[in-house]
Design a protein around this motif. Structure first.
Motif, PDB file in Angstrom:
ATOM      1  N   THR A  23     -75.354  47.606-104.102  1.00  0.00           N
ATOM      2  CA  THR A  23     -74.321  48.618-104.298  1.00  0.00           C
ATOM      3  C   THR A  23     -72.996  48.167-103.697  1.00  0.00           C
ATOM      4  O   THR A  23     -71.936  48.629-104.112  1.00  0.00           O
ATOM      5  N   LEU A  24     -73.036  47.257-102.730  1.00  0.00           N
ATOM      6  CA  LEU A  24     -71.798  46.735-102.155  1.00  0.00           C
ATOM      7  C   LEU A  24     -70.974  46.016-103.211  1.00  0.00           C
ATOM      8  O   LEU A  24     -69.773  46.243-103.347  1.00  0.00           O
ATOM      9  N   THR A  25     -71.609  45.114-103.944  1.00  0.00           N
ATOM     10  CA  THR A  25     -70.868  44.351-104.947  1.00  0.00           C
ATOM     11  C   THR A  25     -70.484  45.233-106.127  1.00  0.00           C
ATOM     12  O   THR A  25     -69.421  45.064-106.711  1.00  0.00           O
ATOM     13  N   ARG A  26     -71.341  46.176-106.472  1.00  0.00           N
ATOM     14  CA  ARG A  26     -71.016  47.051-107.596  1.00  0.00           C
ATOM     15  C   ARG A  26     -69.877  48.014-107.275  1.00  0.00           C
ATOM     16  O   ARG A  26     -69.204  48.498-108.187  1.00  0.00           O
ATOM     17  N   ASN A  27     -69.662  48.279-105.993  1.00  0.00           N
ATOM     18  CA  ASN A  27     -68.584  49.175-105.581  1.00  0.00           C
ATOM     19  C   ASN A  27     -67.352  48.412-105.113  1.00  0.00           C
ATOM     20  O   ASN A  27     -66.550  48.918-104.335  1.00  0.00           O
ATOM     21  N   THR A  28     -67.223  47.191-105.590  1.00  0.00           N
ATOM     22  CA  THR A  28     -66.115  46.321-105.177  1.00  0.00           C
ATOM     23  C   THR A  28     -65.248  45.968-106.373  1.00  0.00           C
ATOM     24  O   THR A  28     -65.753  45.698-107.467  1.00  0.00           O
ATOM     25  N   PHE A  29     -63.952  45.938-106.160  1.00  0.00           N
ATOM     26  CA  PHE A  29     -62.984  45.456-107.150  1.00  0.00           C
ATOM     27  C   PHE A  29     -62.421  44.144-106.616  1.00  0.00           C
ATOM     28  O   PHE A  29     -61.976  44.067-105.465  1.00  0.00           O
ATOM     29  N   ALA A  30     -62.438  43.100-107.434  1.00  0.00           N
ATOM     30  CA  ALA A  30     -61.904  41.799-107.027  1.00  0.00           C
ATOM     31  C   ALA A  30     -60.535  41.584-107.655  1.00  0.00           C
ATOM     32  O   ALA A  30     -60.361  41.772-108.853  1.00  0.00           O
ATOM     33  N   MET A  31     -59.594  41.190-106.832  1.00  0.00           N
ATOM     34  CA  MET A  31     -58.241  40.860-107.295  1.00  0.00           C
ATOM     35  C   MET A  31     -58.038  39.359-107.107  1.00  0.00           C
ATOM     36  O   MET A  31     -58.022  38.854-105.979  1.00  0.00           O
ATOM     37  N   VAL A  32     -57.929  38.633-108.214  1.00  0.00           N
ATOM     38  CA  VAL A  32     -57.763  37.180-108.169  1.00  0.00           C
ATOM     39  C   VAL A  32     -56.283  36.845-108.316  1.00  0.00           C
ATOM     40  O   VAL A  32     -55.649  37.205-109.319  1.00  0.00           O
ATOM     41  N   LEU A  33     -55.730  36.180-107.330  1.00  0.00           N
ATOM     42  CA  LEU A  33     -54.316  35.804-107.345  1.00  0.00           C
ATOM     43  C   LEU A  33     -54.194  34.448-108.035  1.00  0.00           C
ATOM     44  O   LEU A  33     -54.601  33.423-107.489  1.00  0.00           O
ATOM     45  N   ALA A  34     -53.652  34.460-109.246  1.00  0.00           N
ATOM     46  CA  ALA A  34     -53.653  33.257-110.087  1.00  0.00           C
ATOM     47  C   ALA A  34     -52.270  32.959-110.652  1.00  0.00           C
ATOM     48  O   ALA A  34     -52.147  32.404-111.739  1.00  0.00           O
ATOM     49  N   GLY A  35     -51.234  33.300-109.903  1.00  0.00           N
ATOM     50  CA  GLY A  35     -49.887  33.130-110.432  1.00  0.00           C
ATOM     51  C   GLY A  35     -49.150  31.914-109.940  1.00  0.00           C
ATOM     52  O   GLY A  35     -48.010  31.665-110.341  1.00  0.00           O
ATOM     53  N   GLY A  36     -49.801  31.110-109.074  1.00  0.00           N
ATOM     54  CA  GLY A  36     -49.089  30.002-108.448  1.00  0.00           C
ATOM     55  C   GLY A  36     -48.907  28.803-109.344  1.00  0.00           C
ATOM     56  O   GLY A  36     -49.743  28.502-110.202  1.00  0.00           O
ATOM     57  N   ARG A  37     -47.810  28.090-109.131  1.00  0.00           N
ATOM     58  CA  ARG A  37     -47.540  26.889-109.914  1.00  0.00           C
ATOM     59  C   ARG A  37     -48.392  25.714-109.459  1.00  0.00           C
ATOM     60  O   ARG A  37     -48.917  24.963-110.266  1.00  0.00           O
ATOM     61  N   GLY A  38     -48.502  25.545-108.132  1.00  0.00           N
ATOM     62  CA  GLY A  38     -49.152  24.333-107.640  1.00  0.00           C
ATOM     63  C   GLY A  38     -48.208  23.162-107.756  1.00  0.00           C
ATOM     64  O   GLY A  38     -48.508  22.160-108.416  1.00  0.00           O
ATOM     65  N   SER A  39     -47.039  23.261-107.119  1.00  0.00           N
ATOM     66  CA  SER A  39     -45.977  22.271-107.303  1.00  0.00           C
ATOM     67  C   SER A  39     -46.375  20.882-106.831  1.00  0.00           C
ATOM     68  O   SER A  39     -45.842  19.875-107.304  1.00  0.00           O
ATOM     69  N   ARG A  40     -47.355  20.794-105.904  1.00  0.00           N
ATOM     70  CA  ARG A  40     -47.778  19.483-105.392  1.00  0.00           C
ATOM     71  C   ARG A  40     -48.654  18.734-106.393  1.00  0.00           C
ATOM     72  O   ARG A  40     -49.008  17.581-106.157  1.00  0.00           O
ATOM     73  N   LEU A  41     -48.965  19.396-107.513  1.00  0.00           N
ATOM     74  CA  LEU A  41     -49.638  18.701-108.613  1.00  0.00           C
ATOM     75  C   LEU A  41     -48.620  18.109-109.596  1.00  0.00           C
ATOM     76  O   LEU A  41     -48.995  17.542-110.618  1.00  0.00           O
ATOM     77  N   PHE A  42     -47.352  18.302-109.282  1.00  0.00           N
ATOM     78  CA  PHE A  42     -46.241  17.711-110.034  1.00  0.00           C
ATOM     79  C   PHE A  42     -46.360  17.999-111.527  1.00  0.00           C
ATOM     80  O   PHE A  42     -46.587  19.131-111.921  1.00  0.00           O
ATOM     81  N   GLU A  43     -46.222  16.976-112.364  1.00  0.00           N
ATOM     82  CA  GLU A  43     -46.127  17.217-113.813  1.00  0.00           C
ATOM     83  C   GLU A  43     -47.411  17.784-114.425  1.00  0.00           C
ATOM     84  O   GLU A  43     -47.402  18.262-115.557  1.00  0.00           O
TER      85      GLU A  43
END
Length: 438
Positions: A23-43
């Motif tokens: 019930t812990l996992t079923r009562n959980t909302f996950a927010m995934v932060l996926a907006g980053g560029r990752g500038s150190r990966l360059f091109e």
């Protein structure tokens, strides 16, 4: 029966399904932060965000976090996108639409929409969650799990949630032990004997070591559990603070550590292992060298990260391709791949591939050699080419006789070469730029 009792009672037998679904996992909302560029990966991130970067022969980086959610039983997930997100959004739509909304399961894309202030996009990690409080409130979870979409690991979030509840915590931070020399780019914490966080430093120049071990520090993984009401209160307070950077590591966590019940949970206690006693595998693939090394980990005979574990699969979307093919068996023209991973649709035609990772649709033509390299989808290697310690981005076509990784000085004139000698090649560098975000 309490949540804790329910969680413990549903624990799977050792050696079988490792999940702790409750019930812990079923009562959980996950927010995934996926907006980053990752500038150190360059091109490599010129036309895609870091979570959308291909990894492991057939996956995207974000697939690991989302697979952890689904496998853990956390099936209400929001994905906050921002930087050049079209590639990521397309992948989510194609590969992650299998959850059943009729059962209250979903993965919802949450692009930056200037919802709170029409002049502001997401200003930081905390603000990205704050701008989506309405959607979280609509889901009405008891707990909110904040996750990063750009790390490689396998983790049972159910065990993290269980520790959070057992500690009667307001907030729990997942942490990992790492060499102190590598900890300067992370949040570093000190804990007491009960696991309560007593001090938190964001990216310190001189990280504090673990007591009794001067070579190791306790670093934040960017994974947090909040009681929902407590999270709302902290984000509202942070949003009203004109001096805040609106970032979890810089602002929210230090504030909570000083005033509320903030606990740490060691990744070793929630990492998914196929073999007992194996070290906990977690990688931040934020640099080209780290990205190359993490992919090369997977081609080892017994990699630390096992992608062949049926009990904790990594889900994704991939094109339907025919099996890989190896052709010609002459003495000077033999199609072979040794200590390598080769995905569907690849053809090794009279060429040699050693200790490399080939994504789908790669063609390596006769008399060519590929060593210690990562070839992303649809790369074509012409005849008589030599490719060593390279990352070739999607759709790169190397003309006949091309040599990369042989003469670093010449490579630097056209390509991006790291200090350790890894060469990144993109279509734009080859004069073949298509400007397609994939």
């Amino acid at each position: 029966m309490t949540d804790i009792q329910a969680a413990v009672s549903e624990r799977r037998a050792p050696g079988h399904d490792p999940r702790l679904v409750s019930t812990l996992t079923r009562n959980t909302f996950a927010m995934v932060l996926a907006g980053g560029r990752g500038s150190r990966l360059f091109e490599l991130t010129d036309w895609r965000s870091k979570p959308a970067v291909p990894f492991g022969g057939k996956f995207r980086i974000i697939d690991f976090t989302l697979s952890n959610c689904v496998n853990s039983g956390v099936r209400r997930v929001g994905v906050a996108t921002q930087y050049k997100s079209q590639s990521l959004i397309r992948h989510l739509q194609l590969g992650w639409s299998f959850l059943d909304g009729r059962l209250g399961e979903f993965i919802e894309i949450m692009p930056a929409q200037q919802q709170v202030d029409e002049t502001q996009w997401y200003r930081g990690t905390a603000d990205a969650v704050y701008q989506n409080l309405r959607e979280i409130r609509h889901a009405n979870p008891e707990y909110v799990l904040i996750l990063s979409g750009d790390h490689i690991y396998r983790m049972d979030y159910g065990r993290l949630l269980l520790a959070h509840v057992e500690n009667k915590a307001d907030m729990t931070v997942a942490c990992i032990e790492m060499p102190i020399k590598d900890a300067t780019g992370f949040g570093v914490m000190a804990v007491n004997d009960d696991g309560r966080v007593v001090e938190f430093q964001e990216k310190p120049a001189q990280p504090k070591h673990i007591p009794g071990n001067p070579d190791m520090a306790l670093a934040s993984m960017g994974i947090y559990v909040f009681n929902t009401r407590f999270l709302f209160e902290q984000l509202k307070r942070d949003a009203d603070d004109p001096k805040s950077n609106h970032d979890f590591g810089k602002d929210v966590i230090p504030h909570c550590v000083k005033r509320y019940r903030t606990f740490a949970q060691n990744f070793a206690d929630s990492c998914v292992h196929e073999e007992p006693g194996k070290s906990a595998y977690w990688r931040d693939v934020g640099t080209l060298d780290a990205y190359w090394a993490a992919n090369m980990d997977l081609v080892e005979v017994t990699p630390d990260l096992n992608l062949y574990d049926d009990n904790w699969p990594i889900w994704t979307w991939q094109e339907q391709r025919p099996p890989a093919k190896f052709v010609f068996d002459d003495d000077n023209r033999r199609g072979t791949a040794v200590d390598s991973t080769v995905s569907g649709g690849c053809i090794i035609s009279g060429a040699t591939v050693r200790h490399s990772m080939l994504f789908s649709g790669v063609r390596v033509h006769s008399f060519s050699t590929v060593e210690d390299s990562i070839l992303l989808p649809n790369v074509q290697i012409g005849r008589n080419c030599i490719v060593k310690k390279c990352i070739l981005d999607r759709d790169c076509h190397l003309p006949e006789g091309t040599q990369i990784g042989v003469n670093p000085a010449e490579d630097r004139k056209r390509f991006h070469v790291t200090e350790s000698g890894i060469t990144l090649v993109t279509t734009k560098m080859l004069g073949q730029d298509t400007h397609i975000a994939r």
